[in-house]
Structure formats: C-alpha cells, structure tokens
Write a protein that holds these residues in place. Structure first.
Motif, PDB file in Angstrom:
ATOM      1  N   ARG A  46       0.831  -1.205   0.000  1.00 54.38           N
ATOM      2  CA  ARG A  46       0.000   0.000   0.000  1.00 54.38           C
ATOM      3  C   ARG A  46       0.865   1.254   0.000  1.00 54.38           C
ATOM      4  O   ARG A  46       0.491   2.278  -0.553  1.00 54.38           O
ATOM      5  CB  ARG A  46      -0.912   0.011   1.223  1.00 54.38           C
ATOM      6  CG  ARG A  46      -1.918  -1.096   1.208  1.00 54.38           C
ATOM      7  CD  ARG A  46      -3.071  -0.793   2.143  1.00 54.38           C
ATOM      8  NE  ARG A  46      -3.926  -1.970   2.272  1.00 54.38           N
ATOM      9  CZ  ARG A  46      -4.794  -2.331   1.346  1.00 54.38           C
ATOM     10  NH1 ARG A  46      -4.930  -1.632   0.253  1.00 54.38           N
ATOM     11  NH2 ARG A  46      -5.543  -3.404   1.523  1.00 54.38           N
TER      12      ARG A  46
ATOM     13  N   GLU B 139      -6.533 -12.477   0.271  1.00 65.18           N
ATOM     14  CA  GLU B 139      -7.019 -11.098   0.242  1.00 65.18           C
ATOM     15  C   GLU B 139      -6.992 -10.539  -1.169  1.00 65.18           C
ATOM     16  O   GLU B 139      -7.548  -9.482  -1.435  1.00 65.18           O
ATOM     17  CB  GLU B 139      -6.164 -10.223   1.170  1.00 65.18           C
ATOM     18  CG  GLU B 139      -6.480 -10.419   2.637  1.00 65.18           C
ATOM     19  CD  GLU B 139      -5.569  -9.576   3.506  1.00 65.18           C
ATOM     20  OE1 GLU B 139      -4.763  -8.824   2.948  1.00 65.18           O
ATOM     21  OE2 GLU B 139      -5.677  -9.678   4.735  1.00 65.18           O
TER      22      GLU B 139
ATOM     23  N   THR C 161      -3.607  -3.107  -8.728  1.00 68.88           N
ATOM     24  CA  THR C 161      -4.891  -2.764  -8.095  1.00 68.88           C
ATOM     25  C   THR C 161      -5.833  -2.066  -9.060  1.00 68.88           C
ATOM     26  O   THR C 161      -7.022  -1.971  -8.819  1.00 68.88           O
ATOM     27  CB  THR C 161      -4.648  -1.849  -6.884  1.00 68.88           C
ATOM     28  OG1 THR C 161      -3.854  -0.746  -7.309  1.00 68.88           O
ATOM     29  CG2 THR C 161      -3.941  -2.612  -5.792  1.00 68.88           C
TER      30      THR C 161
ATOM     31  N   GLN D 219      -8.391  -4.457 -11.281  1.00 69.36           N
ATOM     32  CA  GLN D 219      -9.554  -5.085 -10.648  1.00 69.36           C
ATOM     33  C   GLN D 219     -10.031  -4.213  -9.500  1.00 69.36           C
ATOM     34  O   GLN D 219      -9.804  -4.529  -8.349  1.00 69.36           O
ATOM     35  CB  GLN D 219      -9.184  -6.457 -10.119  1.00 69.36           C
ATOM     36  CG  GLN D 219     -10.400  -7.219  -9.661  1.00 69.36           C
ATOM     37  CD  GLN D 219     -10.521  -8.540 -10.384  1.00 69.36           C
ATOM     38  OE1 GLN D 219      -9.755  -8.802 -11.292  1.00 69.36           O
ATOM     39  NE2 GLN D 219     -11.458  -9.356 -10.000  1.00 69.36           N
TER      40      GLN D 219
ATOM     41  N   PRO E 127     -11.887  -2.556  -6.604  1.00 67.86           N
ATOM     42  CA  PRO E 127     -12.795  -3.125  -5.613  1.00 67.86           C
ATOM     43  C   PRO E 127     -14.199  -2.582  -5.814  1.00 67.86           C
ATOM     44  O   PRO E 127     -14.386  -1.442  -6.231  1.00 67.86           O
ATOM     45  CB  PRO E 127     -12.211  -2.647  -4.280  1.00 67.86           C
ATOM     46  CG  PRO E 127     -11.413  -1.435  -4.635  1.00 67.86           C
ATOM     47  CD  PRO E 127     -10.897  -1.669  -6.013  1.00 67.86           C
ATOM     48  N   PRO E 128     -15.170  -3.414  -5.563  1.00 65.93           N
ATOM     49  CA  PRO E 128     -16.568  -3.001  -5.709  1.00 65.93           C
ATOM     50  C   PRO E 128     -16.930  -1.974  -4.657  1.00 65.93           C
ATOM     51  O   PRO E 128     -17.564  -2.291  -3.663  1.00 65.93           O
ATOM     52  CB  PRO E 128     -17.342  -4.300  -5.519  1.00 65.93           C
ATOM     53  CG  PRO E 128     -16.437  -5.125  -4.655  1.00 65.93           C
ATOM     54  CD  PRO E 128     -15.035  -4.758  -5.035  1.00 65.93           C
TER      55      PRO E 128
ATOM     56  N   THR F 233     -15.536   3.577   1.576  1.00 67.98           N
ATOM     57  CA  THR F 233     -14.730   2.503   2.163  1.00 67.98           C
ATOM     58  C   THR F 233     -13.560   3.063   2.956  1.00 67.98           C
ATOM     59  O   THR F 233     -13.199   2.524   3.997  1.00 67.98           O
ATOM     60  CB  THR F 233     -14.208   1.570   1.062  1.00 67.98           C
ATOM     61  OG1 THR F 233     -13.749   2.378  -0.015  1.00 67.98           O
ATOM     62  CG2 THR F 233     -15.260   0.624   0.607  1.00 67.98           C
TER      63      THR F 233
ATOM     64  N   GLU G 170     -14.829   4.092   6.130  1.00 63.54           N
ATOM     65  CA  GLU G 170     -15.159   2.922   6.932  1.00 63.54           C
ATOM     66  C   GLU G 170     -13.902   2.321   7.551  1.00 63.54           C
ATOM     67  O   GLU G 170     -13.889   1.958   8.724  1.00 63.54           O
ATOM     68  CB  GLU G 170     -15.846   1.885   6.041  1.00 63.54           C
ATOM     69  CG  GLU G 170     -16.498   0.788   6.843  1.00 63.54           C
ATOM     70  CD  GLU G 170     -17.228  -0.191   5.926  1.00 63.54           C
ATOM     71  OE1 GLU G 170     -17.892  -1.070   6.447  1.00 63.54           O
ATOM     72  OE2 GLU G 170     -17.116  -0.052   4.692  1.00 63.54           O
ATOM     73  N   VAL G 171     -12.868   2.254   6.750  1.00 59.89           N
ATOM     74  CA  VAL G 171     -11.603   1.729   7.256  1.00 59.89           C
ATOM     75  C   VAL G 171     -11.105   2.584   8.412  1.00 59.89           C
ATOM     76  O   VAL G 171     -10.679   2.068   9.451  1.00 59.89           O
ATOM     77  CB  VAL G 171     -10.544   1.681   6.136  1.00 59.89           C
ATOM     78  CG1 VAL G 171      -9.168   1.435   6.719  1.00 59.89           C
ATOM     79  CG2 VAL G 171     -10.887   0.583   5.148  1.00 59.89           C
TER      80      VAL G 171
ATOM     81  N   LEU H  20     -13.167   1.903  11.433  1.00 55.12           N
ATOM     82  CA  LEU H  20     -12.843   0.610  12.037  1.00 55.12           C
ATOM     83  C   LEU H  20     -11.508   0.676  12.768  1.00 55.12           C
ATOM     84  O   LEU H  20     -11.352   0.126  13.851  1.00 55.12           O
ATOM     85  CB  LEU H  20     -12.800  -0.461  10.950  1.00 55.12           C
ATOM     86  CG  LEU H  20     -14.178  -0.926  10.482  1.00 55.12           C
ATOM     87  CD1 LEU H  20     -14.072  -1.787   9.237  1.00 55.12           C
ATOM     88  CD2 LEU H  20     -14.885  -1.682  11.585  1.00 55.12           C
ATOM     89  N   ARG H  21     -10.582   1.372  12.151  1.00 53.84           N
ATOM     90  CA  ARG H  21      -9.289   1.523  12.806  1.00 53.84           C
ATOM     91  C   ARG H  21      -9.437   2.215  14.165  1.00 53.84           C
ATOM     92  O   ARG H  21      -8.854   1.816  15.162  1.00 53.84           O
ATOM     93  CB  ARG H  21      -8.353   2.329  11.917  1.00 53.84           C
ATOM     94  CG  ARG H  21      -7.497   1.483  11.017  1.00 53.84           C
ATOM     95  CD  ARG H  21      -6.331   2.299  10.531  1.00 53.84           C
ATOM     96  NE  ARG H  21      -6.290   2.335   9.079  1.00 53.84           N
ATOM     97  CZ  ARG H  21      -5.596   1.477   8.340  1.00 53.84           C
ATOM     98  NH1 ARG H  21      -4.931   0.511   8.922  1.00 53.84           N
ATOM     99  NH2 ARG H  21      -5.585   1.571   7.031  1.00 53.84           N
TER     100      ARG H  21
ATOM    101  N   ALA I 299     -12.050   2.287  15.957  1.00 49.11           N
ATOM    102  CA  ALA I 299     -12.725   1.378  16.870  1.00 49.11           C
ATOM    103  C   ALA I 299     -11.729   0.393  17.470  1.00 49.11           C
ATOM    104  O   ALA I 299     -11.750   0.118  18.672  1.00 49.11           O
ATOM    105  CB  ALA I 299     -13.831   0.629  16.125  1.00 49.11           C
ATOM    106  N   VAL I 300     -10.857  -0.094  16.633  1.00 47.47           N
ATOM    107  CA  VAL I 300      -9.853  -1.044  17.113  1.00 47.47           C
ATOM    108  C   VAL I 300      -8.974  -0.381  18.165  1.00 47.47           C
ATOM    109  O   VAL I 300      -8.702  -0.954  19.225  1.00 47.47           O
ATOM    110  CB  VAL I 300      -8.991  -1.550  15.939  1.00 47.47           C
ATOM    111  CG1 VAL I 300      -7.771  -2.292  16.465  1.00 47.47           C
ATOM    112  CG2 VAL I 300      -9.807  -2.479  15.054  1.00 47.47           C
TER     113      VAL I 300
ATOM    114  N   GLY J 237     -12.996  -8.885  -4.189  1.00 52.18           N
ATOM    115  CA  GLY J 237     -12.687  -7.452  -4.156  1.00 52.18           C
ATOM    116  C   GLY J 237     -11.227  -7.188  -3.899  1.00 52.18           C
ATOM    117  O   GLY J 237     -10.637  -6.333  -4.509  1.00 52.18           O
TER     118      GLY J 237
ATOM    119  N   LEU K 142     -12.018  -7.928  19.595  1.00 55.14           N
ATOM    120  CA  LEU K 142     -11.749  -7.056  20.735  1.00 55.14           C
ATOM    121  C   LEU K 142     -13.005  -6.852  21.567  1.00 55.14           C
ATOM    122  O   LEU K 142     -12.953  -6.826  22.797  1.00 55.14           O
ATOM    123  CB  LEU K 142     -11.217  -5.706  20.233  1.00 55.14           C
ATOM    124  CG  LEU K 142      -9.770  -5.746  19.750  1.00 55.14           C
ATOM    125  CD1 LEU K 142      -9.408  -4.461  19.036  1.00 55.14           C
ATOM    126  CD2 LEU K 142      -8.834  -5.961  20.919  1.00 55.14           C
TER     127      LEU K 142
END
Lengths: 125, 125
Positions: A22, A59, A75, A78, A80-81, A87, A90-91, A94-95, A97-98, B84, B101
DNA sequence: CGAGCCAACTAGGTTAACTATGTTGCTCAC
DNA sequence: GTGAGCAACATAGTTAACCTAGTTGGCTCG
C-alpha cells in the motif's frame, strides 16, 4: 521471530507486506522476495512466511505464480466493488474502533490483574 | 481428501462452508462443527480443515473464539465478495479485529464486575 | 453445601517434512 | 549455433506433531 505483541507472527508479516504494498514500496507487478528470502528477512520459519503469503493471496493483494514468484496485484486492473466510496471512511472508523477497544481492553485487563488475586494461572506470554 | 478437481482441498472445504453460510444452512451466530469433526466429515486432515477455517476467518465470514468454537458472522451486514481484494480484505480484517476485541472486552469487563461483588462459577448454559 | 481444582474439550499458532509442479538458465552434445 | 536435457529454484499443497490458551462442566474435598 518477529515481535512479542499478541499478534501472531504470520499476521505481522502479512501486515508488513501489506503496508509495503500500500505504501508503494512494493509496486504492482513486482515480485516479492522468495519465501526462503522472506524467512531470512523476518527471521521466521518458512511455514509462517507461507502462511503470511497465503493470507495476502486470499485477500487478493498478491498473486502467486508457481515456479516464478509472488507478484503484487495491479490494483487498477480489478477495482474493488466500492460500496459507495466511503470505504476509506469505513476503514478509518474501524481503525479507530480497534484503537479504542484496544485501549479499553488494556485498561480493564490491568484493573482485573491488580484487583483479582483469586484467579490462579492467568499470565501473559 | 475431498475430490479430484484441480482445486486444492482446503479451498474446496472453504467453498463448501462458505456456500452453507451464504445458503443459510449455517445461520449467523451458530457455531461450525469443531475442527476435528469437520476433518471427519470431509475425510480430510486436521491441517487442511484449519487452513480452510483460516481462509474463512481472513474473509471475515466466521469468527473463531478460542476455547469455544468458530461462529458464523452476521452475514446480512457483511455481503462483500471476496474477489474485491483491495480494501475489502482490510475491512474484513478490521471488522474481525473489532469483533474479537469486543468479545474480549465484554468477557473481561464481566469478570471485573463480578469479581468485585461475588464469585460466580458459570454464567450461562 | 459450596468453593476450588482438574480433566476434557475447543481454537490458534508454529514448525518441519514431503510431494507436486512450473520456470529458468546452464551445459553439453551434435 | 542450436537444440535437448538437466539441475536449481520457485510456489503450492498436504500432513503430522507439538504447544499454547480459553471454556466448560464434573468431581472432590473441606
């Protein structure tokens, strides 16, 4: 091996490779070092390296070609949908949240460790 | 030992379990059979079953809880195609991390709460 | 009777060995 | 010079074994 966090070694290696991909350090189309080489780099056994590569394969980040090597997927070929383009958000969420959960967990586990002298055994690695 | 297609056994098992999950045969929240049981069912070795479960775990379809079992994630809120690749895998992984978690936090908080008041033996069954 | 220990399950992680298969480059014979 | 063959290296898959760690429920003993 790798580090002494709770995270298993094969995931640590997968994380690292994923970050390199990445981050552009491993450009699409370029091959990863061979498994034996990665094993030396991370001072891990061949098995954990194979596991790590397997994770990235499922993955879809890399594509292994028998006899040749493991190559970083393009990348762009293809996309990502994207379910609405959020997204990335969202990532990030989530990060966060983690991180939050990790902090709470650490705190509460510490409390538990200090307050409870009745539980036998419990220890860390 | 599964079939004789070119597809490796651990992917065949993963496919089958994935189909059962998506088909509703394995409802969200229900546990998969134990690894030893799955190994008997598919007449495969423990290793391939563990690999198959590992694939589903990285896909975020199931969540393994040590000591308890492997549980089907709530698929209604989680319909991403595994192909994806790019962010989907990361999102799945982060989601899994959050769930993990959360579970650990809940467990540990319960321990903390009960240990300050009384000493419970078992909670639910 | 109750608290605590323990045994039997569970998943997860790690390592090692073996096999299969594909690619590539080198060597050697012609 | 060209082609065949081969050796070395690559990923991939499978199996087996060992260890850790968490959960649960029964059993024992005070």
């Amino acid at each position: 091996m790798v580090k002494n966090t709770g995270r298993p070694g094969y995931l640590q290696i997968a994380d690292d490779l994923r970050a390199q991909i990445r981050g552009g350090s491993l450009a699409p189309g370029t091959p990863l070092p061979s498994t034996t080489r990665l094993a030396e780099q991370y001072d891990a056994s061949l098995s954990v390296v194979k596991l790590a590569v397997g994770v990235l394969r499922t993955e879809g980040l890399v594509i292994g070609q028998q006899g040749k090597g493991v190559f970083v997927r393009d990348t762009t070929e293809q996309p990502p949908p994207a379910g609405g383009g959020d997204t990335a958000g969202e990532v990030a969420e989530l990060r966060a949240a983690v991180q939050d959960l990790s902090a709470r967990l650490a705190k509460v586990e510490e409390q538990l460790a200090t307050s409870t002298t009745r539980r036998p055994g419990r220890s860390s690695r």
